[in-house]
Design a protein around this motif. Structure first.
Motif, mmCIF file in Angstrom:
data_model
loop_
_atom_site.group_PDB
_atom_site.id
_atom_site.type_symbol
_atom_site.label_atom_id
_atom_site.label_comp_id
_atom_site.label_asym_id
_atom_site.label_seq_id
_atom_site.Cartn_x
_atom_site.Cartn_y
_atom_site.Cartn_z
ATOM 1 N N ALA A 64 -97.186 2.460 50.650
ATOM 2 C CA ALA A 64 -96.305 1.730 51.575
ATOM 3 C C ALA A 64 -95.799 0.421 50.974
ATOM 4 O O ALA A 64 -94.695 -0.029 51.292
ATOM 5 C CB ALA A 64 -97.051 1.452 52.885
ATOM 6 N N LYS A 65 -96.604 -0.157 50.094
ATOM 7 C CA LYS A 65 -96.207 -1.427 49.460
ATOM 8 C C LYS A 65 -94.986 -1.260 48.565
ATOM 9 O O LYS A 65 -94.240 -2.203 48.329
ATOM 10 C CB LYS A 65 -97.366 -1.959 48.594
ATOM 11 C CG LYS A 65 -98.374 -2.780 49.363
ATOM 12 C CD LYS A 65 -99.179 -3.684 48.431
ATOM 13 C CE LYS A 65 -100.188 -2.891 47.620
ATOM 14 N NZ LYS A 65 -101.123 -3.769 46.881
ATOM 15 N N HIS A 66 -94.826 -0.052 48.019
ATOM 16 C CA HIS A 66 -93.766 0.154 47.030
ATOM 17 C C HIS A 66 -92.545 0.907 47.555
ATOM 18 O O HIS A 66 -91.700 1.315 46.784
ATOM 19 C CB HIS A 66 -94.346 0.856 45.804
ATOM 20 C CG HIS A 66 -95.319 0.003 45.058
ATOM 21 N ND1 HIS A 66 -94.957 -1.165 44.447
ATOM 22 C CD2 HIS A 66 -96.661 0.126 44.867
ATOM 23 C CE1 HIS A 66 -96.024 -1.719 43.887
ATOM 24 N NE2 HIS A 66 -97.073 -0.967 44.131
ATOM 25 N N GLY B 19 -85.032 2.162 48.581
ATOM 26 C CA GLY B 19 -85.462 1.914 47.205
ATOM 27 C C GLY B 19 -86.958 1.990 47.031
ATOM 28 O O GLY B 19 -87.695 2.203 47.996
ATOM 29 N N VAL B 20 -87.383 1.829 45.787
ATOM 30 C CA VAL B 20 -88.809 1.811 45.460
ATOM 31 C C VAL B 20 -89.046 0.678 44.463
ATOM 32 O O VAL B 20 -88.147 0.317 43.716
ATOM 33 C CB VAL B 20 -89.276 3.136 44.820
ATOM 34 C CG1 VAL B 20 -89.222 4.263 45.831
ATOM 35 C CG2 VAL B 20 -88.428 3.475 43.600
ATOM 36 N N SER B 21 -90.242 0.114 44.480
ATOM 37 C CA SER B 21 -90.520 -0.988 43.557
ATOM 38 C C SER B 21 -91.513 -0.561 42.481
ATOM 39 O O SER B 21 -92.161 -1.385 41.864
ATOM 40 C CB SER B 21 -91.047 -2.202 44.319
ATOM 41 O OG SER B 21 -92.227 -1.861 45.015
ATOM 42 N N GLN B 22 -91.575 0.741 42.262
ATOM 43 C CA GLN B 22 -92.490 1.275 41.264
ATOM 44 C C GLN B 22 -91.830 2.539 40.752
ATOM 45 O O GLN B 22 -91.417 3.389 41.544
ATOM 46 C CB GLN B 22 -93.824 1.622 41.942
ATOM 47 C CG GLN B 22 -95.043 1.068 41.256
ATOM 48 C CD GLN B 22 -95.680 2.121 40.376
ATOM 49 O OE1 GLN B 22 -96.421 2.957 40.830
ATOM 50 N NE2 GLN B 22 -95.368 2.062 39.071
ATOM 51 N N HIS B 23 -91.692 2.632 39.416
ATOM 52 C CA HIS B 23 -90.896 3.745 38.886
ATOM 53 C C HIS B 23 -91.722 4.783 38.137
ATOM 54 O O HIS B 23 -91.172 5.614 37.422
ATOM 55 C CB HIS B 23 -89.790 3.198 37.970
ATOM 56 C CG HIS B 23 -88.738 2.413 38.696
ATOM 57 N ND1 HIS B 23 -87.585 1.987 38.083
ATOM 58 C CD2 HIS B 23 -88.655 1.999 39.982
ATOM 59 C CE1 HIS B 23 -86.850 1.327 38.963
ATOM 60 N NE2 HIS B 23 -87.478 1.311 40.120
ATOM 61 N N SER B 24 -93.033 4.714 38.277
ATOM 62 C CA SER B 24 -93.857 5.679 37.546
ATOM 63 C C SER B 24 -93.590 7.080 38.063
ATOM 64 O O SER B 24 -93.354 7.296 39.259
ATOM 65 C CB SER B 24 -95.332 5.339 37.698
ATOM 66 O OG SER B 24 -95.792 5.756 38.951
ATOM 67 N N SER B 25 -93.662 8.017 37.152
ATOM 68 C CA SER B 25 -93.415 9.409 37.491
ATOM 69 C C SER B 25 -94.389 9.882 38.568
ATOM 70 O O SER B 25 -94.000 10.572 39.515
ATOM 71 C CB SER B 25 -93.532 10.262 36.232
ATOM 72 O OG SER B 25 -93.326 11.606 36.541
ATOM 73 N N ALA B 26 -95.650 9.488 38.431
ATOM 74 C CA ALA B 26 -96.673 9.911 39.383
ATOM 75 C C ALA B 26 -96.324 9.478 40.809
ATOM 76 O O ALA B 26 -96.394 10.271 41.754
ATOM 77 C CB ALA B 26 -98.033 9.344 38.983
ATOM 78 N N PHE B 27 -95.922 8.218 40.938
ATOM 79 C CA PHE B 27 -95.572 7.682 42.259
ATOM 80 C C PHE B 27 -94.359 8.407 42.844
ATOM 81 O O PHE B 27 -94.355 8.833 44.002
ATOM 82 C CB PHE B 27 -95.298 6.179 42.134
ATOM 83 C CG PHE B 27 -94.825 5.532 43.401
ATOM 84 C CD1 PHE B 27 -95.639 5.460 44.527
ATOM 85 C CD2 PHE B 27 -93.543 4.979 43.474
ATOM 86 C CE1 PHE B 27 -95.196 4.856 45.701
ATOM 87 C CE2 PHE B 27 -93.101 4.375 44.645
ATOM 88 C CZ PHE B 27 -93.928 4.317 45.758
ATOM 89 N N LEU B 28 -93.332 8.565 42.018
ATOM 90 C CA LEU B 28 -92.092 9.184 42.500
ATOM 91 C C LEU B 28 -92.294 10.655 42.870
ATOM 92 O O LEU B 28 -91.744 11.134 43.860
ATOM 93 C CB LEU B 28 -90.995 9.034 41.441
ATOM 94 C CG LEU B 28 -90.581 7.577 41.142
ATOM 95 C CD1 LEU B 28 -89.636 7.519 39.956
ATOM 96 C CD2 LEU B 28 -89.956 6.922 42.364
#
Lengths: 220, 220
Positions: free
Chosen positions: B209-211, B158-167
């Motif tokens: 790495a945090k997300h 999973g991921v804890s950040q859903h921003s398009s940039a991050f993904l």
DNA sequence: AATAATTTTTAGATTTACCTAAAAATATAA
DNA sequence: TTATATTTTTAGGTAAATCTAAAAATTATT
């Protein structure tokens, strides 16, 4: 873009204009389930934004821009209806209200992909044509069942009334899209129509016959 | 039922409460992209309607009713995300905004049939759990990638950040759900992490790495 | 053509969700 | 523990979409 409410006004003006051209304030109010005074306010706003041409006391007509916006909403509505029936197994009398909400989702990508996912359908579960992404769609040729004469044959291709009660009634009578029918008699007394469908004789009221659309040209 | 806006407040309060319990006015304002004064107004309204417990200057907590409403919205949001990715071929970084709109469509039948159509998925494209129709879902066990030690192995869940940039960034690095990773080094200088994935060595920032969430318990 | 009936618009209010600016409460620091 | 900073609330206002009641314009009828 436009608000949820503006979109509903545009859609309703579009549907009303299909028949009459110039659209009256009171007619819009009735469809929107609101008061004429509220309609006047909204019309002014839509006129300012360039969606309608408006002359005081003379009703409105959609501009090019307004018509395009309206057709886009109609396209969304009908595609969602296909989705609900084809993919989620809704009945044709259950889809209207949900599609009414879904049609306001703003995403061109969503609608184009949905269209593709559904196989670019040409008509919705009620037989209404679905505009393509450029807003083009064939003018549907139809004859109202009520206008057929005794002996005429035809295929049911649409309905001009989308209420759940009406559609459930048709369902019960077996009068669904694609069915072959033949007019066997017309009752003088109440104008009800006797039709032959799937080898059976049934009688439908004048009111029902008015809202069934067929592909017959009247001659057999 | 609740308005579009009320639903957004409930959802945001729910997500904030997951971490902190009591939710602060300013935190809500930031998430809602609005001003604290507006939040106070809305909170009062939600309290009156019984969705939250509210003590002046002490923040809010969701009531049973509020939590149920919030979970229903989360369920809808995540199911629509699955639909968009699985059926309409959206990428995981493209679905958030559209799902944000779709989650407000009010129809229990729609969601139950969608759930069935999708095969009752347990998690969304970002690995977040999907509540069932009774609002129940498993608490996900995960370890943040940043908390893993050198030599630890794990699977990205999973991921804890859903921003398009991050993904999009993760996509480019090949760090997608289900991928196996091993921590090969941690840089003292900037806290960046070197990981082994699909036989290749790559370096990711501390922030990234945090997300990222993994199924490793830290021991290998 | 004058009157009556209908349709439409204006004027002034209401509700929802938001705003700014200022006041009040709480938390932090000297 | 007083002073300072932060957070939250109150007070008063705005914009969108609606309403009612009354006025104005249009249409129909005698």
């Amino acid at each position: 873009m436009q608000s949820f409410t503006e979109e509903n006004y545009l859609k309703i003006i579009y549907h009303l204009a299909e028949k009459t051209g110039n659209v009256q304030t009171n007619a819009i109010a009735e469809q929107m389930q609101t008061k004429p005074a509220s309609v006047t306010d909204m019309i002014k706003k839509l006129a300012e934004k360039g969606f309608v041409d408006y002359i005081k006391y003379q009703g409105v007509t959609l501009t090019e821009k307004g018509r395009n916006a309206a057709i886009e909403i109609v396209r969304k509505h009908r595609l969602w209806e296909v989705f609900l029936v084809d993919k989620l197994n809704f009945k044709w009398d259950e889809v209207h209200d949900v599609a009414e909400e879904l049609e306001h989702i703003k995403s061109t990508a969503l609608i184009e992909r949905l269209d593709e996912f559904l196989g670019f359908p040409k008509s919705d579960p009620h037989g209404d044509p679905i505009p393509d992404k450029n807003g083009r769609f064939a003018k549907t040729q139809f004859t109202k069942l009520i206008d057929l004469k005794i002996g005429d044959q035809g295929t049911i291709t649409g309905v001009s009334q989308h209420s759940s009660a009406f559609l459930k009634h048709l369902e019960k009578l077996g009068l669904t899209l694609g069915k072959q029918i033949e007019i066997s008699d017309v009752t003088d007394f109440d104008g009800s129509v006797e039709i032959l469908i799937a080898g059976k004789q049934i009688n439908i009221s004048r009111e029902v016959a008015k809202h069934i659309l067929t592909s017959s040209n009247g001659k057999n």
